[in-house]
Design an enzyme around this catalytic site. Structure first.
Site, PDB file in Angstrom:
ATOM      1  N   CYS A   6       0.493   3.163   6.158  1.00 38.43           N
ATOM      2  CA  CYS A   6       0.895   1.826   6.604  1.00 38.43           C
ATOM      3  C   CYS A   6       0.784   0.860   5.427  1.00 38.43           C
ATOM      4  CB  CYS A   6      -0.008   1.352   7.731  1.00 38.43           C
ATOM      5  SG  CYS A   6      -1.721   1.183   7.230  1.00 38.43           S
ATOM      6  N   HIS A  31      -9.821   2.362  -1.175  1.00 38.53           N
ATOM      7  CA  HIS A  31      -8.374   2.157  -1.139  1.00 38.53           C
ATOM      8  C   HIS A  31      -7.877   1.218  -2.250  1.00 38.53           C
ATOM      9  CE1 HIS A  31      -4.444   1.295   0.325  1.00 38.53           C
ATOM     10  NE2 HIS A  31      -4.733   0.262   1.076  1.00 38.53           N
ATOM     11  N   CYS A  65       0.812  -1.229   0.000  1.00 39.56           N
ATOM     12  CA  CYS A  65       0.000   0.000   0.000  1.00 39.56           C
ATOM     13  C   CYS A  65       0.833   1.261   0.000  1.00 39.56           C
ATOM     14  CB  CYS A  65      -0.934   0.021   1.194  1.00 39.56           C
ATOM     15  SG  CYS A  65      -2.127  -1.292   1.086  1.00 39.56           S
TER      16      CYS A  65
HETATM   17  C1  LIG Z   1      -2.392  -3.686   1.329  1.00 41.55           C
HETATM   18  C2  LIG Z   1      -1.560  -2.896   2.285  1.00 41.55           C
HETATM   19  O1  LIG Z   1      -0.353  -2.839   2.042  1.00 41.55           O
HETATM   20  C3  LIG Z   1      -2.040  -2.226   3.559  1.00 41.55           C
HETATM   21  C4  LIG Z   1      -3.469  -1.825   3.755  1.00 41.55           C
HETATM   22  O2  LIG Z   1      -3.915  -0.769   3.405  1.00 41.55           O
HETATM   23  S1  LIG Z   1      -4.422  -2.871   4.603  1.00 41.55           S
HETATM   24  C5  LIG Z   1      -6.030  -2.731   3.975  1.00 41.55           C
HETATM   25  C6  LIG Z   1      -6.237  -3.740   2.973  1.00 41.55           C
HETATM   26  N1  LIG Z   1      -7.642  -3.852   2.727  1.00 41.55           N
HETATM   27  C7  LIG Z   1      -8.279  -4.911   3.104  1.00 41.55           C
HETATM   28  O3  LIG Z   1      -7.746  -5.821   3.690  1.00 41.55           O
HETATM   29  C8  LIG Z   1      -9.724  -4.906   2.724  1.00 41.55           C
HETATM   30  C9  LIG Z   1     -10.511  -5.419   3.818  1.00 41.55           C
HETATM   31  N2  LIG Z   1     -11.931  -5.399   3.466  1.00 41.55           N
HETATM   32  C10 LIG Z   1     -12.628  -6.534   3.263  1.00 41.55           C
HETATM   33  O4  LIG Z   1     -12.115  -7.643   3.293  1.00 41.55           O
HETATM   34  C11 LIG Z   1     -14.117  -6.386   3.034  1.00 41.55           C
HETATM   35  O5  LIG Z   1     -14.370  -5.130   2.481  1.00 41.55           O
HETATM   36  C12 LIG Z   1     -14.933  -6.543   4.364  1.00 41.55           C
HETATM   37  C13 LIG Z   1     -14.782  -7.992   4.855  1.00 41.55           C
HETATM   38  C14 LIG Z   1     -14.469  -5.582   5.444  1.00 41.55           C
HETATM   39  C15 LIG Z   1     -16.408  -6.227   4.119  1.00 41.55           C
HETATM   40  O6  LIG Z   1     -16.865  -6.965   3.042  1.00 41.55           O
HETATM   41  P1  LIG Z   1     -18.438  -7.124   2.741  1.00 41.55           P
HETATM   42  O7  LIG Z   1     -19.096  -7.808   3.876  1.00 41.55           O
HETATM   43  O8  LIG Z   1     -18.500  -7.692   1.365  1.00 41.55           O
HETATM   44  O9  LIG Z   1     -18.902  -5.610   2.746  1.00 41.55           O
HETATM   45  P2  LIG Z   1     -20.193  -4.968   2.097  1.00 41.55           P
HETATM   46  O10 LIG Z   1     -21.114  -6.033   1.582  1.00 41.55           O
HETATM   47  O11 LIG Z   1     -19.750  -3.937   1.166  1.00 41.55           O
HETATM   48  O12 LIG Z   1     -20.848  -4.254   3.333  1.00 41.55           O
HETATM   49  C16 LIG Z   1     -21.553  -4.952   4.329  1.00 41.55           C
HETATM   50  C17 LIG Z   1     -22.681  -4.069   4.796  1.00 41.55           C
HETATM   51  O13 LIG Z   1     -22.138  -2.918   5.431  1.00 41.55           O
HETATM   52  C18 LIG Z   1     -22.803  -1.763   4.961  1.00 41.55           C
HETATM   53  N3  LIG Z   1     -21.885  -0.630   5.069  1.00 41.55           N
HETATM   54  C19 LIG Z   1     -20.608  -0.568   4.627  1.00 41.55           C
HETATM   55  N4  LIG Z   1     -20.096   0.637   4.914  1.00 41.55           N
HETATM   56  C20 LIG Z   1     -21.035   1.341   5.565  1.00 41.55           C
HETATM   57  C21 LIG Z   1     -21.088   2.653   6.103  1.00 41.55           C
HETATM   58  N5  LIG Z   1     -20.043   3.478   6.068  1.00 41.55           N
HETATM   59  N6  LIG Z   1     -22.245   3.041   6.698  1.00 41.55           N
HETATM   60  C22 LIG Z   1     -23.302   2.219   6.758  1.00 41.55           C
HETATM   61  N7  LIG Z   1     -23.313   0.977   6.263  1.00 41.55           N
HETATM   62  C23 LIG Z   1     -22.193   0.538   5.667  1.00 41.55           C
HETATM   63  C24 LIG Z   1     -23.155  -2.119   3.531  1.00 41.55           C
HETATM   64  O14 LIG Z   1     -24.196  -1.330   3.048  1.00 41.55           O
HETATM   65  C25 LIG Z   1     -23.555  -3.555   3.661  1.00 41.55           C
HETATM   66  O15 LIG Z   1     -24.912  -3.584   4.110  1.00 41.55           O
HETATM   67  P3  LIG Z   1     -25.933  -4.649   3.473  1.00 41.55           P
HETATM   68  O16 LIG Z   1     -25.370  -6.003   3.850  1.00 41.55           O
HETATM   69  O17 LIG Z   1     -27.218  -4.303   4.150  1.00 41.55           O
HETATM   70  O18 LIG Z   1     -25.894  -4.398   2.012  1.00 41.55           O
END
Ligand SMILES: CC(=O)CC(=O)SCCNC(=O)CCNC(=O)[C@H](O)C(C)(C)COP(=O)(O)OP(=O)(O)OC[C@H]1O[C@@H](n2cnc3c(N)ncnc32)[C@H](O)[C@@H]1OP(=O)(O)O
Length: 422
Positions: A409, A379, A90
């Site tokens: 990070c 992201h 990242c």
């Molecule tokens: C790579 C690097 O070097 C370093 C880094 O940056 S680390 C970061 C790397 N990124 C990650 O690891 C990504 C991690 N994220 C994930 O794995 C997935 O997004 C997660 C498991 C967190 C969620 O996945 P998901 O369950 O498919 O999410 P999604 O279906 O979009 O949302 C679930 C619910 O939350 C709700 N929701 C999401 N954000 C919301 C918000 N801000 N406000 C209100 N509701 C929200 C959605 O509307 C959805 O509701 P419904 O089920 O009623 O539709």
């Protein structure tokens, strides 16, 4: 040898889109090209030979080993513009800016573009080692029967493509699982995480309303705004979301974690002389940066906390305190990682326990991610650095003075910090 000042001259990105939404048909080259073309148009770079273009994607297909050069060849830049692929999780985007910046500082080039892209909707699948071996052996066989025999040798399960899971190879945990451990270890509450996430969306919505992104984003493939940003979010809604990584006792949810994302960004860097000769104003200067690594196999809670050390070393070199900045841009991979990082920087006892000489100072929260952070923008790994540097450069340019602090990070226990000054 005297070094040159590294100026940020321009920026452009395409709107970021949640994976499998607006850019589901596009690959790394398509997204990067759209972002570079926007930059070239805005700053009249058509036909120019730049010093270098550097950047990358965290996840690429085999055919994309020279992604940046291939994409540059499809732009209207002079094809004599060289390019270089970089990859560092990242922090790829910010590392690309440091790479180009250092070459400018040393006088090796007078201008360049740092860029990053992620087409998560089109990530490659891996094949099992057994299948790979069988295919290579089949290729060597002379007869059709021999080829068929090799091809039929792997069991059916070996034919299944292996999808990207984002696990840390050394721990077998995905980043959300590591950060769940971070939240528990450093006592970061669910409420604090949700508040930070909500603020990120509110700040970004306000920035859109005020037109802040008007000259920063070019529409692409029918999308004109980051599609993860929500105006309908609230603490009530966020507090009802189910934990995503520790279903029983977790506090990380889809609301306070970044989603997988498609997007691309690019920034234009140059020496002051080049900027003057091309009649382009300097937005801000990159004055300091630092990369740090951290042990995270024994200390699983610390995977995303390497910026804690990067900041200590950088501030010492700069002779500054953490409180000395007008703006703070801290990459929000997860709200919990931002809050843990700040807690360690600010708390004397925790800072010493973590291995710092002393706490680094306080961060005025009203100066943090004021135009929204990664939780709202989302992201696309390698594109996040460009978004953050561009945002801070524009903030400082509008203010007309001051200093800004960046922290990003990354996977594998690494992190980068940077200082921009007007
Ligand atoms: C790579 C690097 O070097 C370093 C880094 O940056 S680390 C970061 C790397 N990124 C990650 O690891 C990504 C991690 N994220 C994930 O794995 C997935 O997004 C997660 C498991 C967190 C969620 O996945 P998901 O369950 O498919 O999410 P999604 O279906 O979009 O949302 C679930 C619910 O939350 C709700 N929701 C999401 N954000 C919301 C918000 N801000 N406000 C209100 N509701 C929200 C959605 O509307 C959805 O509701 P419904 O089920 O009623 O539709």
């Amino acid at each position: 040898m005297e070094t040159k000042k590294v100026a940020i001259i321009g920026y452009n990105r395409i709107p970021f889109a949640r994976m499998n939404t607006s850019y589901s048909e596009q690959g790394n080259q398509d997204l990067l090209l759209a972002s570079l073309n926007g930059l070239i148009d805005r700053y009249h770079l058509k036909g120019k030979r730049l010093g270098e273009v550097a950047g990358g994607a965290v996840i690429k297909h085999i055919s994309e080993s020279n992604l940046i050069r291939e994409t540059v060849m499809n732009t209207t830049l002079d094809p004599a513009t060289p390019a270089c692929d970089l990859q560092q999780a990242c922090d790829t985007g910010i590392e690309a800016a440091i790479y180009i910046g250092n070459k400018i500082a040393l006088g090796q080039i007078d201008c360049g573009i740092a860029c990053g892209v992620e087409a998560m909707s089109n990530i490659p699948f891996e094949s099992s080692p057994r299948l790979r071996k069988a295919l290579l052996k089949a290729n060597k066989e002379k007869s059709a029967f021999g080829k068929l025999k090799q091809l039929l040798s792997p069991k059916l399960k070996n034919w299944m493509p292996i999808p990207y899971k984002g696990q840390e190879p050394k721990t077998g945990l995905v980043m959300g699982e590591h950060t769940e451990i971070t939240a528990k270890y450093y006592n970061i509450s669910r409420e604090e995480q949700d508040q930070l996430a909500l603020k990120s969306h509110q700040n970004m919505a306000k920035a859109y309303d005020e037109g802040f992104f008007k000259d920063m984003i070019t529409p692409a493939f029918g999308l004109d705004k980051d599609n993860n940003m929500r105006r309908d979010s609230s603490i009530e809604k966020l507090s009802q979301l189910k934990p995503a990584f520790d279903k029983q006792n977790g506090t990380l949810t889809a609301g306070n974690s970044t989603p997988f994302t498609d997007g691309a960004s690019a920034i234009l860097l140059a020496s002051e002389e080049w900027a003057k000769a091309n009649n382009l104003p300097v937005l801000a200067y990159i004055t300091f940066s630092e990369l740090a690594g951290i042990e995270y196999v024994e200390n699983k809670q610390d995977l995303l906390l390497a910026p804690v050390f990067a900041a200590e070393r950088m501030l010492k070199k700069a002779g500054m305190n953490l409180s000395d900045f007008d703006y703070y841009e801290i990459h929000e991979a997860f709200a919990a990682q931002v809050l843990a990082t700040i807690k360690i920087w600010e708390n004397e006892e925790l800072a010493k326990k973590f291995g710092l000489e002393k706490a680094l100072g306080k961060i005025d929260r009203s100066k943090l991610n004021v135009k929204g952070g990664s939780l709202a923008a989302a992201h696309p790994f390698a594109a996040t650095g460009g978004r953050i540097i561009a945002t801070l450069a524009k903030l400082l340019h509008e203010k007309g003075s001051g200093k800004g602090f960046i922290s990003i990070c990354a996977a594998r226990g690494q992190g980068v910090t940077m200082i921009l000054e007007k």
